[in-house]
Design an enzyme around this catalytic site. Structure first.
Site, PDB file in Angstrom:
ATOM      1  N   TYR A  54      -7.541 -16.325 -14.953  1.00 39.56           N
ATOM      2  CA  TYR A  54      -7.081 -16.052 -13.581  1.00 39.56           C
ATOM      3  C   TYR A  54      -5.993 -17.023 -13.149  1.00 39.56           C
ATOM      4  CZ  TYR A  54     -10.648 -12.529 -13.496  1.00 39.56           C
ATOM      5  OH  TYR A  54     -11.378 -11.409 -13.814  1.00 39.56           O
ATOM      6  N   ARG A  57      -2.751 -15.580 -14.369  1.00 39.12           N
ATOM      7  CA  ARG A  57      -2.287 -14.406 -13.590  1.00 39.12           C
ATOM      8  C   ARG A  57      -1.837 -14.813 -12.179  1.00 39.12           C
ATOM      9  NH1 ARG A  57      -6.881 -10.225 -13.676  1.00 39.12           N
ATOM     10  NH2 ARG A  57      -5.319  -8.831 -12.755  1.00 39.12           N
ATOM     11  N   GLN A  91      -6.693  -1.605  -5.657  1.00 32.20           N
ATOM     12  CA  GLN A  91      -7.572  -2.177  -6.686  1.00 32.20           C
ATOM     13  C   GLN A  91      -6.913  -3.434  -7.255  1.00 32.20           C
ATOM     14  OE1 GLN A  91      -9.479   1.185  -9.274  1.00 32.20           O
ATOM     15  NE2 GLN A  91      -7.465   1.912  -8.614  1.00 32.20           N
ATOM     16  N   HIS A 109     -10.922  -5.133  -4.882  1.00 28.43           N
ATOM     17  CA  HIS A 109     -11.352  -5.892  -6.074  1.00 28.43           C
ATOM     18  C   HIS A 109     -11.046  -7.375  -5.952  1.00 28.43           C
ATOM     19  CE1 HIS A 109     -11.403  -2.078  -8.852  1.00 28.43           C
ATOM     20  NE2 HIS A 109     -12.416  -2.129  -8.012  1.00 28.43           N
ATOM     21  N   CYS A 117     -16.552 -19.751  -2.513  1.00 26.44           N
ATOM     22  CA  CYS A 117     -17.670 -20.676  -2.757  1.00 26.44           C
ATOM     23  C   CYS A 117     -18.844 -19.864  -3.320  1.00 26.44           C
ATOM     24  CB  CYS A 117     -18.091 -21.340  -1.440  1.00 26.44           C
ATOM     25  SG  CYS A 117     -19.618 -22.268  -1.599  1.00 26.44           S
ATOM     26  N   GLY A 176      -0.654   5.132  -9.507  1.00 27.10           N
ATOM     27  CA  GLY A 176      -0.729   4.204 -10.632  1.00 27.10           C
ATOM     28  C   GLY A 176      -2.124   3.719 -10.954  1.00 27.10           C
ATOM     29  N   SER A 178      -5.707   4.720 -13.347  1.00 30.73           N
ATOM     30  CA  SER A 178      -6.176   5.590 -14.444  1.00 30.73           C
ATOM     31  C   SER A 178      -7.397   6.408 -14.038  1.00 30.73           C
ATOM     32  CB  SER A 178      -6.527   4.735 -15.663  1.00 30.73           C
ATOM     33  OG  SER A 178      -7.517   3.779 -15.304  1.00 30.73           O
ATOM     34  N   ASN A 202       1.550   9.328 -11.185  1.00 30.58           N
ATOM     35  CA  ASN A 202       1.209   8.640 -12.431  1.00 30.58           C
ATOM     36  C   ASN A 202       2.241   9.034 -13.469  1.00 30.58           C
ATOM     37  OD1 ASN A 202      -0.150   7.689 -14.851  1.00 30.58           O
ATOM     38  ND2 ASN A 202      -1.962   7.505 -13.527  1.00 30.58           N
ATOM     39  N   ALA A 220       6.253   5.209 -10.452  1.00 25.23           N
ATOM     40  CA  ALA A 220       5.941   5.005  -9.032  1.00 25.23           C
ATOM     41  C   ALA A 220       7.192   4.660  -8.232  1.00 25.23           C
ATOM     42  CB  ALA A 220       4.910   3.889  -8.912  1.00 25.23           C
TER      43      ALA A 220
HETATM   44  N1  APR Z   1       4.274   4.379 -12.428  1.00 22.13           N
HETATM   45  C1  APR Z   1       3.162   5.154 -12.228  1.00 22.13           C
HETATM   46  N2  APR Z   1       2.020   5.025 -12.952  1.00 22.13           N
HETATM   47  C2  APR Z   1       2.007   4.080 -13.917  1.00 22.13           C
HETATM   48  C3  APR Z   1       3.117   3.241 -14.181  1.00 22.13           C
HETATM   49  C4  APR Z   1       4.278   3.416 -13.385  1.00 22.13           C
HETATM   50  N3  APR Z   1       5.379   2.668 -13.568  1.00 22.13           N
HETATM   51  N4  APR Z   1       2.776   2.405 -15.218  1.00 22.13           N
HETATM   52  C5  APR Z   1       1.505   2.712 -15.557  1.00 22.13           C
HETATM   53  N5  APR Z   1       1.046   3.717 -14.788  1.00 22.13           N
HETATM   54  C6  APR Z   1      -0.296   4.311 -14.787  1.00 22.13           C
HETATM   55  C7  APR Z   1      -0.917   4.495 -16.153  1.00 22.13           C
HETATM   56  O1  APR Z   1      -0.597   5.788 -16.676  1.00 22.13           O
HETATM   57  C8  APR Z   1      -2.409   4.369 -15.836  1.00 22.13           C
HETATM   58  O2  APR Z   1      -2.959   5.648 -15.494  1.00 22.13           O
HETATM   59  O3  APR Z   1      -1.113   3.370 -14.123  1.00 22.13           O
HETATM   60  C9  APR Z   1      -2.453   3.475 -14.604  1.00 22.13           C
HETATM   61  C10 APR Z   1      -2.978   2.079 -14.896  1.00 22.13           C
HETATM   62  O4  APR Z   1      -4.327   2.223 -15.260  1.00 22.13           O
HETATM   63  P1  APR Z   1      -5.219   0.917 -15.514  1.00 22.13           P
HETATM   64  O5  APR Z   1      -4.488  -0.005 -16.407  1.00 22.13           O
HETATM   65  O6  APR Z   1      -6.586   1.425 -15.902  1.00 22.13           O
HETATM   66  O7  APR Z   1      -5.297   0.204 -14.094  1.00 22.13           O
HETATM   67  P2  APR Z   1      -6.229   0.591 -12.865  1.00 22.13           P
HETATM   68  O8  APR Z   1      -6.402   2.069 -12.758  1.00 22.13           O
HETATM   69  O9  APR Z   1      -5.678  -0.133 -11.680  1.00 22.13           O
HETATM   70  O10 APR Z   1      -7.633  -0.081 -13.272  1.00 22.13           O
HETATM   71  C11 APR Z   1      -8.657   0.030 -12.315  1.00 22.13           C
HETATM   72  O11 APR Z   1     -10.049  -1.396 -13.690  1.00 22.13           O
HETATM   73  O12 APR Z   1     -10.303  -3.179 -15.071  1.00 22.13           O
HETATM   74  C12 APR Z   1     -10.481  -2.747 -13.771  1.00 22.13           C
HETATM   75  O13 APR Z   1     -10.501  -4.150 -11.905  1.00 22.13           O
HETATM   76  C13 APR Z   1      -9.638  -3.555 -12.821  1.00 22.13           C
HETATM   77  O14 APR Z   1      -8.661  -2.785 -10.749  1.00 22.13           O
HETATM   78  C14 APR Z   1      -8.765  -2.511 -12.138  1.00 22.13           C
HETATM   79  C15 APR Z   1      -9.510  -1.214 -12.384  1.00 22.13           C
END
Ligand code: APR
Length: 239
Positions: A54, A57, A91, A109, A117, A176, A178, A202, A220
């Site tokens: 962390y 990041r 998220q 999240h 704490c 954006g 998944s 997406n 996006a």
């Molecule tokens: N424009 C639009 N969509 C995009 C782009 C972009 N430039 N780049 C990537 N994506 C899409 C991908 O196709 C994918 O569907 O964004 C999505 C990212 O998916 P993840 O990596 O799974 O991220 P997220 O959906 O935010 O994950 C949800 O999972 O691990 C936990 O806590 C973590 O908040 C996170 C949660």
């Protein structure tokens, strides 16, 4: 014209700002096992390794090349100009929505720039990396701050407010994400069940099981400004 919009964002909205997503090519979950860096058990097992994950990041957010992109800016414009109610539920744990200007914002999240704490759950703004000397000021003896991040197995933040808004909104947009992690992945069903139009942005193709009414297969930074302009003009399937 719509009166009440809920936007859900995921890592994909920050990808074009240079922040890694989780499940794309070379995503964060390819470098680290979720159970090691995103669970309470992983933190108990090896707090130093989790703190490094962390801290890295968090420090990345100070990189001058990491700035809000056109999608973040468009959502800030929507908050400024949309006459109805808007809530952005993210998220993401980065600070790009705030830096773009959104205030009606809920980090379900948690946030990279905050520590918590472990005893009182009081939240502290992070001024230095997590470590043995970065402690709370609310307890005696002072407790080592943990990342203010919702790990797998923990309850996401703001769920009552989110459910309330999903049941009242007339437009739900997911950008954006998944759609693989609940409860966020289930928001489209709640909104749709209560009569909202649902749209997603997406770069991936529409999932065959998707419940979204509309799917914009675009980056996006391209799709969100277009969508915001349509909404502000009242031309997105005007009700
Ligand atoms: N424009 C639009 N969509 C995009 C782009 C972009 N430039 N780049 C990537 N994506 C899409 C991908 O196709 C994918 O569907 O964004 C999505 C990212 O998916 P993840 O990596 O799974 O991220 P997220 O959906 O935010 O994950 C949800 O999972 O691990 C936990 O806590 C973590 O908040 C996170 C949660």
């Amino acid at each position: 014209m719509y009166h009440h919009i809920v936007v859900l964002t995921g890592a994909g909205i920050s990808a074009e700002s240079g922040l890694k997503t989780f499940r794309d090519q070379d995503g964060l979950w390819e470098e680290h096992r979720i159970e090691d860096v995103a669970t309470p058990e992983g933190y108990q097992r090896d707090p130093v390794m989790v703190e490094q994950f962390y801290n890295h990041r968090w420090q990345q957010l100070n990189d001058p090349s990491v700035v809000p992109n056109a999608a973040h800016e468009a959502l800030a414009k929507l908050e400024r100009e949309f006459p109805g109610k808007l809530l952005v539920v993210t998220q993401n744990v980065d600070n790009l929505h705030e830096r773009a200007g959104n205030r009606q914002l809920l980090h379900m999240h948690g946030e990279l720039g905050k520590g918590r704490c472990p005893r009182s759950r009081q939240i502290f703004t992070l001024h230095e990396p997590f470590g043995p000397d970065n402690c709370c000021t609310c307890c005696i003896p002072a407790q080592r701050l943990r990342p203010h991040i919702v790990w797998f197995g923990e309850m996401p933040l703001g769920m009552d407010r989110i459910h309330d808004e999903l049941e009242r909104c007339d437009l739900f947009i997911a950008i954006g994400t998944s759609g693989t992690v609940y409860p966020a992945a289930g928001f489209v069903e709640i909104a749709s069940h209560h009569g909202a139009l649902t749209a997603e942005v997406n770069i991936a193709e529409k999932d065959p099981h998707s419940l979204f009414h509309l799917h914009y297969q675009k980056m996006a930074s391209e799709a969100v400004p277009q969508l915001v302009d349509k909404i502000l003009k009242g031309s997105l399937f005007a009700k």
